[in-house]
Design an enzyme around this catalytic site. Structure first.
Site, PDB file in Angstrom:
ATOM      1  CE  LYS A  74       6.501  -5.495   6.440  1.00 35.79           C
ATOM      2  NZ  LYS A  74       5.979  -4.548   6.811  1.00 35.79           N
TER       3      LYS A  74
ATOM      4  CD  GLU B  92      11.464   0.471   8.262  1.00 32.65           C
ATOM      5  OE1 GLU B  92      10.279  -0.435   8.347  1.00 32.65           O
ATOM      6  OE2 GLU B  92      11.456   1.428   7.658  1.00 32.65           O
TER       7      GLU B  92
ATOM      8  CG  ASP C  36       2.847  -0.764   2.819  1.00 35.31           C
ATOM      9  OD1 ASP C  36       3.975  -0.671   3.018  1.00 35.31           O
ATOM     10  OD2 ASP C  36       2.102  -0.171   3.726  1.00 35.31           O
ATOM     11  CB  SER C  37       7.955   0.224   0.110  1.00 35.98           C
ATOM     12  OG  SER C  37       8.593  -1.131  -0.147  1.00 35.98           O
TER      13      SER C  37
ATOM     14  CD  GLU D  85       3.619  -0.444   8.614  1.00 37.52           C
ATOM     15  OE1 GLU D  85       3.242   0.604   9.419  1.00 37.52           O
ATOM     16  OE2 GLU D  85       4.158  -0.587   7.676  1.00 37.52           O
TER      17      GLU D  85
END
Ligand code: KIV
Length: 285
Positions: free
Chosen positions: A117, A186, A48-49, A119
């Site tokens: 994925k 990360e 989503d970056s 978070e």
């Protein structure tokens, strides 16, 4: 064209077992996916970056499922054999497990992903469990989680203190227990990453800026090639400055059109004299 067979989960675990690091990159469009496929990158993350790198937002928060599906479909067309991971955007899984399962399913059915994925740590374990129970491979994401950047106090190293590091280690265990087959760490200190990798039983630990002691590495494609104009994170390795090459080319084009140097004879096509004469006659009638 690469002759590679489709990368599936057993191939990733085999690499880990043999101590061969897994390669993983972000990608958001067809031509880049094509190149990554030719380079035989194992895994591709449509992150989503893309909200920042492709759409110009200041954060990932405005990205929608619609944005993600459209870009992921393009990436799949360019990279048919890579292990493709769709990144669940903000508020596509936080509100309920039911919504998480439905949106994870969209990545699989509409964009032909191999996994998703999301978070978050222990607080997201029920979402991971629901998604895995629906037959969808899931990857967790700990440490610097950009969707929570505001509560984390900015884009900075996570788990520097023992207490915070312990929480990341506990979160990793909770995600593994919930069925995540991989966890991305990360911006976590290298030795914390190592402790998590050593403790993982049936889970691939992937590092983004968290050091070498993981089963594989992830980099943001735009950081590797100078393609994000606002900043390049300190931990990123720049393999070439494509941004500079593109900017030089654009400036040259601007100059050449202005000066009349472009287009040259090789950049356009003519018409036979006989056809041209006939055309002029027709216009005179
Ligand atoms: O969106 C993304 O590209 C990510 C990376 C920062 C890991 O989640």
């Amino acid at each position: 064209m690469t002759q590679r067979k489709k990368v599936l989960l057993p191939a990733l675990f085999k690499k880990a077992l043999n101590g061969e690091p897994i390669t993983w990159l972000t990608c958001y469009d067809y031509p880049t996916a094509y190149f990554q496929e030719q380079a035989e990158i194992d895994m591709i993350l449509v992150g989503d970056s893309l909200g920042m790198t492709m759409l110009g937002y200041d954060s990932t928060l405005p990205v929608t499922m619609g944005d993600m599906i459209r870009h992921t479909q393009a990436v799949r067309r360019g990279a048919p054999t890579a292990f493709l991971v769709g990144d669940m955007p903000y508020m596509s899984y936080q509100a309920s497990t039911e919504e998480a399962v439905r949106n994870a399913g969209r990545f699989m059915a509409e964009a032909f992903c191999d996994a998703i994925k999301l978070e978050g740590g222990a607080e997201m374990a029920d979402r991971v469990r629901g998604i895995v129970d629906a037959g969808i491979p899931a990857i967790g994401h700990l440490g610097l989680t950009p969707q929570s950047v505001s509560s984390l106090g900015g884009f900075r190293l996570q788990g520097k203190g023992a207490l915070q590091a312990k929480k990341i280690i506990d979160d990793a265990k909770a995600l593994e227990k919930a069925g995540a087959f991989a966890i991305l760490l990360e911006l976590v200190p290298d030795r914390v990453c190592q402790l998590i990798t050593e403790r993982a039983e049936n889970c691939l630990i992937m590092s983004l800026g968290s050091g070498p002691h993981a089963h594989g590495q992830l980099l943001i494609y735009h950081d590797m090639f100078g393609l994000y104009p606002k900043f390049t994170p300190k931990m990123a390795k720049v393999y070439g400055n494509a941004g500079e090459v593109i900017l030089d080319g654009l400036k040259m084009y601007q100059l050449e059109v202005t000066s009349g140097e472009f287009p040259g004879k090789e950049n356009y096509f003519g018409i036979k004299d006989s056809e041209y004469e006939e055309l002029l006659d027709m216009l005179e009638e």
